[in-house]
Design a protein around this motif. Sequence first.
Motif, PDB file in Angstrom:
ATOM      1  N   ASP A 125      20.544 -33.621  -0.912  1.00 58.25           N
ATOM      2  CA  ASP A 125      21.257 -33.355  -2.166  1.00 58.25           C
ATOM      3  C   ASP A 125      21.271 -31.860  -2.472  1.00 58.25           C
ATOM      4  OD1 ASP A 125      21.701 -36.049  -2.486  1.00 58.25           O
ATOM      5  OD2 ASP A 125      20.021 -36.356  -3.860  1.00 58.25           O
ATOM      6  N   ILE A 173      23.739 -30.078  -0.192  1.00 62.07           N
ATOM      7  CA  ILE A 173      25.117 -30.325  -0.620  1.00 62.07           C
ATOM      8  C   ILE A 173      25.463 -29.450  -1.814  1.00 62.07           C
ATOM      9  CG2 ILE A 173      26.630 -32.041  -1.699  1.00 62.07           C
ATOM     10  CD1 ILE A 173      25.277 -34.142   0.114  1.00 62.07           C
ATOM     11  N   GLU A 174      24.582 -29.402  -2.816  1.00 58.47           N
ATOM     12  CA  GLU A 174      24.875 -28.621  -4.013  1.00 58.47           C
ATOM     13  C   GLU A 174      24.949 -27.134  -3.705  1.00 58.47           C
ATOM     14  OE1 GLU A 174      25.916 -29.899  -6.847  1.00 58.47           O
ATOM     15  OE2 GLU A 174      25.738 -31.792  -5.741  1.00 58.47           O
ATOM     16  N   ALA A 234      34.234 -31.281  -6.468  1.00 60.87           N
ATOM     17  CA  ALA A 234      34.036 -32.733  -6.425  1.00 60.87           C
ATOM     18  C   ALA A 234      34.474 -33.304  -5.079  1.00 60.87           C
ATOM     19  CB  ALA A 234      34.794 -33.396  -7.563  1.00 60.87           C
ATOM     20  N   GLU A 235      35.638 -32.874  -4.603  1.00 59.56           N
ATOM     21  CA  GLU A 235      36.135 -33.352  -3.311  1.00 59.56           C
ATOM     22  C   GLU A 235      35.223 -32.900  -2.174  1.00 59.56           C
ATOM     23  OE1 GLU A 235      40.142 -33.065  -0.468  1.00 59.56           O
ATOM     24  OE2 GLU A 235      40.100 -32.109  -2.458  1.00 59.56           O
ATOM     25  N   ARG A 236      34.778 -31.633  -2.230  1.00 57.28           N
ATOM     26  CA  ARG A 236      33.915 -31.117  -1.177  1.00 57.28           C
ATOM     27  C   ARG A 236      32.563 -31.837  -1.189  1.00 57.28           C
ATOM     28  NH1 ARG A 236      33.378 -29.966   3.793  1.00 57.28           N
ATOM     29  NH2 ARG A 236      31.888 -28.318   4.282  1.00 57.28           N
ATOM     30  N   ARG A 237      32.045 -32.175  -2.357  1.00 58.39           N
ATOM     31  CA  ARG A 237      30.770 -32.887  -2.452  1.00 58.39           C
ATOM     32  C   ARG A 237      30.860 -34.239  -1.751  1.00 58.39           C
ATOM     33  NH1 ARG A 237      30.375 -32.431  -7.470  1.00 58.39           N
ATOM     34  NH2 ARG A 237      28.923 -30.660  -7.564  1.00 58.39           N
ATOM     35  N   GLN A 238      31.955 -34.949  -1.945  1.00 55.11           N
ATOM     36  CA  GLN A 238      32.137 -36.250  -1.303  1.00 55.11           C
ATOM     37  C   GLN A 238      32.272 -36.103   0.209  1.00 55.11           C
ATOM     38  OE1 GLN A 238      31.792 -39.230  -2.573  1.00 55.11           O
ATOM     39  NE2 GLN A 238      32.225 -40.186  -0.585  1.00 55.11           N
ATOM     40  N   GLU A 239      33.002 -35.080   0.646  1.00 48.51           N
ATOM     41  CA  GLU A 239      33.160 -34.842   2.093  1.00 48.51           C
ATOM     42  C   GLU A 239      31.806 -34.586   2.755  1.00 48.51           C
ATOM     43  OE1 GLU A 239      37.589 -32.720   2.003  1.00 48.51           O
ATOM     44  OE2 GLU A 239      35.768 -31.528   2.241  1.00 48.51           O
ATOM     45  N   ARG A 255      28.816 -35.527   1.697  1.00 49.35           N
ATOM     46  CA  ARG A 255      27.990 -36.735   1.718  1.00 49.35           C
ATOM     47  C   ARG A 255      28.379 -37.623   2.898  1.00 49.35           C
ATOM     48  NH1 ARG A 255      24.649 -36.909  -2.327  1.00 49.35           N
ATOM     49  NH2 ARG A 255      25.144 -35.918  -4.328  1.00 49.35           N
ATOM     50  N   GLU A 256      29.664 -37.739   3.168  1.00 48.39           N
ATOM     51  CA  GLU A 256      30.124 -38.533   4.305  1.00 48.39           C
ATOM     52  C   GLU A 256      29.706 -37.886   5.626  1.00 48.39           C
ATOM     53  OE1 GLU A 256      34.297 -38.855   3.761  1.00 48.39           O
ATOM     54  OE2 GLU A 256      34.153 -40.185   2.004  1.00 48.39           O
ATOM     55  N   GLN A 262      26.036 -38.496   6.316  1.00 47.20           N
ATOM     56  CA  GLN A 262      25.728 -39.876   6.683  1.00 47.20           C
ATOM     57  C   GLN A 262      25.905 -40.091   8.176  1.00 47.20           C
ATOM     58  OE1 GLN A 262      28.193 -42.392   4.240  1.00 47.20           O
ATOM     59  NE2 GLN A 262      26.933 -42.106   2.405  1.00 47.20           N
TER      60      GLN A 262
END
Length: 280
Positions: A162, A165-166, A178-183, A185-186, A189
Amino acid sequence: MHRWRGDSLLALYTHANHLSVLDSEGNVGRTFTLARDDSFFGVETVLPGGAILSSDWVPRGGLSGGLSRPEETFRVKDAEGDMVSFLGSFRGTEWFSSWSGSSGWSVEIPHAHRISTFAWGDLVAIAPNDTYEIRVFGLDGTLKRIVRRDHDLVASTEAHIDAEIEDRVARRPEEERAERRQELREDFQEVPFPETFPAFAEAMADLVDHLWVREYEIPGEGGANPVWTVFDPEGRVLGFVDTPAGLDVYEIGEDHILGLATDELGVEYIQVWALERSGR
């Protein structure tokens, strides 16, 4: 570029396996090709006396997919590229690969373990950062010194992911975060963090034969300025030094630190910072 014999400089062209010798004014004296067998090798560092520390070329990632960590093999060669001694094989950089049929991709995992190699006076050092240990060899291949420091390995956690990512998201404009945070996280994974973080970030010797080891910056922990542990020429700890944030250190002299800094627009600057040593 490396300092070489006398007041010469040596410019490396690794992919073509050739080198150019320049004088102190930048004039080319000669260019020669490294002698080699059927395998490729890279130039890791060059000693002032002309010896070369080389590593064998290894493929990135594994053909079967998933995590892989190919070994890197190191040798000392003379100024013409002929072998002087064999130093051994060490676990190299951690990669993650994904394959579908005959196509695929490989990427170095976040916070991958790697190897620092450098000249330390007339010796060469090889230091995988799995543990806090630097092995120092003579040019004949004999182990001359081992430098260690007590260090507890830090296991990677979801909190570290986390924080990573931040930190990366903060570099983007507000509307893209927001979009980059989701990218990210994927991405994380699929491509994993290592089980434990490296014991240190890099190691190098200064021009007066002291050892400098940059402590590893754990995501979400520590300050903005890199911290280095400084050892004397015999491997005893002298103390700690902070270097400027964002400075990629190239050389540490008796009274200066030289490095590369990049501003928010991506413009690069070579900077020289004063270094004051205690007891002078």
